[in-house]
Design a protein around this motif. Sequence first.
Motif, PDB file in Angstrom:
ATOM      1  N   MET A 136      28.987 -83.892 -75.777  1.00 41.13           N
ATOM      2  CA  MET A 136      30.081 -83.412 -76.632  1.00 41.13           C
ATOM      3  C   MET A 136      31.409 -83.621 -75.918  1.00 41.13           C
ATOM      4  N   ASN A 137      32.419 -84.074 -76.652  1.00 42.90           N
ATOM      5  CA  ASN A 137      33.749 -84.303 -76.108  1.00 42.90           C
ATOM      6  C   ASN A 137      34.301 -83.040 -75.457  1.00 42.90           C
ATOM      7  N   LYS A 138      34.979 -83.213 -74.299  1.00 44.24           N
ATOM      8  CA  LYS A 138      35.488 -82.061 -73.548  1.00 44.24           C
ATOM      9  C   LYS A 138      36.481 -81.239 -74.359  1.00 44.24           C
ATOM     10  N   GLN A 139      37.351 -81.906 -75.117  1.00 46.44           N
ATOM     11  CA  GLN A 139      38.323 -81.178 -75.930  1.00 46.44           C
ATOM     12  C   GLN A 139      37.634 -80.353 -77.021  1.00 46.44           C
ATOM     13  N   VAL A 140      36.581 -80.897 -77.581  1.00 45.24           N
ATOM     14  CA  VAL A 140      35.815 -80.154 -78.589  1.00 45.24           C
ATOM     15  C   VAL A 140      35.190 -78.922 -77.950  1.00 45.24           C
ATOM     16  N   GLN A 141      34.684 -79.077 -76.745  1.00 45.78           N
ATOM     17  CA  GLN A 141      34.093 -77.946 -76.029  1.00 45.78           C
ATOM     18  C   GLN A 141      35.131 -76.855 -75.762  1.00 45.78           C
ATOM     19  N   VAL A 142      36.323 -77.286 -75.382  1.00 45.78           N
ATOM     20  CA  VAL A 142      37.394 -76.324 -75.104  1.00 45.78           C
ATOM     21  C   VAL A 142      37.759 -75.552 -76.369  1.00 45.78           C
ATOM     22  N   HIS A 143      37.942 -76.292 -77.469  1.00 44.71           N
ATOM     23  CA  HIS A 143      38.268 -75.627 -78.743  1.00 44.71           C
ATOM     24  C   HIS A 143      37.145 -74.684 -79.166  1.00 44.71           C
ATOM     25  N   ALA A 144      35.905 -75.115 -78.978  1.00 40.97           N
ATOM     26  CA  ALA A 144      34.762 -74.277 -79.350  1.00 40.97           C
ATOM     27  C   ALA A 144      34.733 -73.003 -78.515  1.00 40.97           C
ATOM     28  N   ALA A 145      35.020 -73.127 -77.223  1.00 43.08           N
ATOM     29  CA  ALA A 145      35.017 -71.955 -76.346  1.00 43.08           C
ATOM     30  C   ALA A 145      36.118 -70.976 -76.729  1.00 43.08           C
ATOM     31  N   LEU A 146      37.322 -71.483 -76.970  1.00 44.50           N
ATOM     32  CA  LEU A 146      38.441 -70.611 -77.323  1.00 44.50           C
ATOM     33  C   LEU A 146      38.246 -69.966 -78.694  1.00 44.50           C
ATOM     34  N   PHE A 147      37.665 -70.729 -79.620  1.00 42.09           N
ATOM     35  CA  PHE A 147      37.394 -70.153 -80.944  1.00 42.09           C
ATOM     36  C   PHE A 147      36.338 -69.058 -80.844  1.00 42.09           C
ATOM     37  N   LEU A 148      35.304 -69.283 -80.033  1.00 47.33           N
ATOM     38  CA  LEU A 148      34.267 -68.268 -79.861  1.00 47.33           C
ATOM     39  C   LEU A 148      34.844 -67.001 -79.243  1.00 47.33           C
ATOM     40  N   VAL A 149      35.750 -67.159 -78.278  1.00 44.72           N
ATOM     41  CA  VAL A 149      36.412 -65.995 -77.677  1.00 44.72           C
ATOM     42  C   VAL A 149      37.191 -65.225 -78.737  1.00 44.72           C
ATOM     43  N   ALA A 150      37.964 -65.949 -79.558  1.00 43.69           N
ATOM     44  CA  ALA A 150      38.741 -65.301 -80.612  1.00 43.69           C
ATOM     45  C   ALA A 150      37.827 -64.606 -81.624  1.00 43.69           C
ATOM     46  N   LEU A 151      36.709 -65.257 -81.954  1.00 45.70           N
ATOM     47  CA  LEU A 151      35.766 -64.673 -82.909  1.00 45.70           C
ATOM     48  C   LEU A 151      35.124 -63.410 -82.352  1.00 45.70           C
ATOM     49  N   ILE A 152      34.767 -63.421 -81.073  1.00 44.35           N
ATOM     50  CA  ILE A 152      34.150 -62.243 -80.452  1.00 44.35           C
ATOM     51  C   ILE A 152      35.132 -61.080 -80.419  1.00 44.35           C
ATOM     52  N   TYR A 153      36.364 -61.362 -79.975  1.00 44.86           N
ATOM     53  CA  TYR A 153      37.376 -60.300 -79.938  1.00 44.86           C
ATOM     54  C   TYR A 153      37.678 -59.788 -81.346  1.00 44.86           C
ATOM     55  N   GLY A 154      37.782 -60.708 -82.311  1.00 44.42           N
ATOM     56  CA  GLY A 154      38.063 -60.295 -83.676  1.00 44.42           C
ATOM     57  C   GLY A 154      36.951 -59.455 -84.267  1.00 44.42           C
ATOM     58  N   SER A 155      35.711 -59.772 -83.917  1.00 42.89           N
ATOM     59  CA  SER A 155      34.561 -59.014 -84.420  1.00 42.89           C
ATOM     60  C   SER A 155      34.488 -57.620 -83.815  1.00 42.89           C
ATOM     61  N   ASN A 156      34.988 -57.478 -82.606  1.00 37.90           N
ATOM     62  CA  ASN A 156      34.851 -56.220 -81.877  1.00 37.90           C
ATOM     63  C   ASN A 156      35.455 -55.033 -82.622  1.00 37.90           C
ATOM     64  N   TYR A 157      36.548 -55.267 -83.363  1.00 36.13           N
ATOM     65  CA  TYR A 157      37.218 -54.169 -84.057  1.00 36.13           C
ATOM     66  C   TYR A 157      36.302 -53.520 -85.091  1.00 36.13           C
ATOM     67  N   SER A 158      35.542 -54.321 -85.799  1.00 36.02           N
ATOM     68  CA  SER A 158      34.646 -53.782 -86.819  1.00 36.02           C
ATOM     69  C   SER A 158      33.312 -53.333 -86.241  1.00 36.02           C
ATOM     70  N   ILE A 159      32.790 -54.084 -85.273  1.00 37.70           N
ATOM     71  CA  ILE A 159      31.486 -53.748 -84.699  1.00 37.70           C
ATOM     72  C   ILE A 159      31.545 -52.435 -83.922  1.00 37.70           C
ATOM     73  N   ALA A 160      32.655 -52.224 -83.185  1.00 36.22           N
ATOM     74  CA  ALA A 160      32.785 -50.970 -82.432  1.00 36.22           C
ATOM     75  C   ALA A 160      32.805 -49.761 -83.365  1.00 36.22           C
ATOM     76  N   LYS A 161      33.353 -49.952 -84.564  1.00 33.01           N
ATOM     77  CA  LYS A 161      33.396 -48.849 -85.534  1.00 33.01           C
ATOM     78  C   LYS A 161      32.008 -48.478 -86.033  1.00 33.01           C
ATOM     79  N   GLU A 162      31.042 -49.396 -85.930  1.00 34.62           N
ATOM     80  CA  GLU A 162      29.670 -49.106 -86.320  1.00 34.62           C
ATOM     81  C   GLU A 162      29.024 -48.114 -85.341  1.00 34.62           C
ATOM     82  N   VAL A 163      29.431 -48.197 -84.094  1.00 30.83           N
ATOM     83  CA  VAL A 163      28.802 -47.379 -83.046  1.00 30.83           C
ATOM     84  C   VAL A 163      29.466 -46.016 -82.913  1.00 30.83           C
TER      85      VAL A 163
END
Length: 305
Positions: A1-28
């Motif tokens: 996989m192209n390095k730039q694609v990997q970088v974008h995928a990593a940063l998007f996953l970080v943003a998705l995890i942080y964004g999910s945390n607001y709702s998931i933490a409210k479940e607990v």
Amino acid sequence: MNKQVQVHAALFLVALIYGSNYSIAKEVMPDYVGPFGLIIIRVVSAAIFFGLLSRLVVKERIIGWADNMRSIACGVTGIAINQLCFFGGLNLTAPINAALLMVISPVTVLIFSALLLKERVGSRKISGIVLACLGALLLISSSHSAGVTGNWLGDVLIILNATSFGMYLVLVKPLMAKYNAITVVSRIFLVGAFIVVPFGFNQALSPDYSSFPASIWAAILFMIIGVTIVTYLLNTWALKYANPSLVGIYIYLQPVLAILIAVWFGKDVFTIPKALYALMIFGGVYLVSRNKQLTNKTTEEAPAA
């Protein structure tokens, strides 16, 4: 996989995890674990992980009175106050409010840089500070005028969280320039763990963990492994290849994802007034951040959630 694609995928996953945390933490919290008890679980687990990583891989120590005192101050502002205010605030307020108010962290960084590091603040950045703060105040006042006391108090705690984190980013910058990032993070999590334990000790012991459904255990593991450990490691790797402007785009993406996730799962409602306040906050942060060169070592720690 192209390095730039990997970088974008990593940063998007970080943003998705942080964004999910607001709702998931409210479940607990607060039905299963109180906010301060959840902090203990997360911070102590991270302290153990990064402590072992530092000992086994990096094998470096912070030396000197000044650096050790600075690392303690970073642990207080970046972990203890930051986490206590964040989870305490998120427990009371709506996920969208918390996600939007967290965006003002660059504004607080600029303010503390001007106060502590004597950095020059021009008229454009002053306008950005005023615009972002006005948007945040209107968002808080809308919660208060709606008669939801918890939301108003929670919003204030999120603001204190962003303020504390802004101070931390200014304090940690010299340490990040001098030591390995894992060495610094290991120390500040250790300091933070000692401080937060007295606040959440009872909340951490009181739940009947054997009665937790699998979904709640999954949410807790997500906050320990995903939000705390995986995001840091992905950020550290991606920042070796990504420029600060690219990282900034994905940081702005986090609240957008948080809003979409909260609305999708029925945890919050995104109204037109909130959209207007969001535009004010984003606009102010853009004016503050434009042409501002963030070093990789500072950006590695942002944002805290």
